[in-house]
Design a protein around this motif. Structure first.
Motif: not given
Length: 123
Positions: A67-71
């Motif tokens: 979950h370290d990539v922008g959503s």
């Protein structure tokens, strides 16, 4: 499984998932969001998922994901919000989907490459 074989398998899984999302119409997400992300070659190689109208991208195809990539979330009343869920950071609230995609790319983790057939523990 050889490393090259694993990368090829992961790339196929990622491509199949993108195809399913892009072909889903507008019942799950505003189609402009995944279309704009898919146009970017760096994002196209990440694993996409859709939930509650938001687009999530991951460096891993299996759980747990980092979950370290922008959503990408649509904002009520227009525009978008980009959030890095690993630390809850709001990366920005751009008006256009193109600006949102640029924001995601600008904040990719160091060394971010194609999604792997593994979990956050394998990165």
């Amino acid at each position: 499984m050889a490393k090259d074989e694993g990368l090829t398998q992961a790339a196929k899984i990622v491509a199949d998932k993108w195809r399913a999302i892009l072909d889903s119409g507008d019942s799950l997400i505003d189609p402009s969001m995944p279309r704009a992300a898919y146009v970017n070659p760096r994002l196209r190689e990440l694993f996409p998922t859709v939930s509650h109208g938001a687009l999530y991208l991951s460096r891993c195809i299996r759980y747990p994901r980092p979950h370290d990539v922008g959503s990408l979330f649509p904002r009520a009343g227009g525009g978008f919000m980009v959030v890095r869920q690993s630390d809850g950071t709001i990366l920005g609230e751009p008006d256009t989907v193109e600006e949102a995609i640029d924001l995601i790319v600008a904040n990719l983790p160091a060394g971010c490459g194609p999604a792997i057939d593994g979990t956050a523990h394998d990165l």
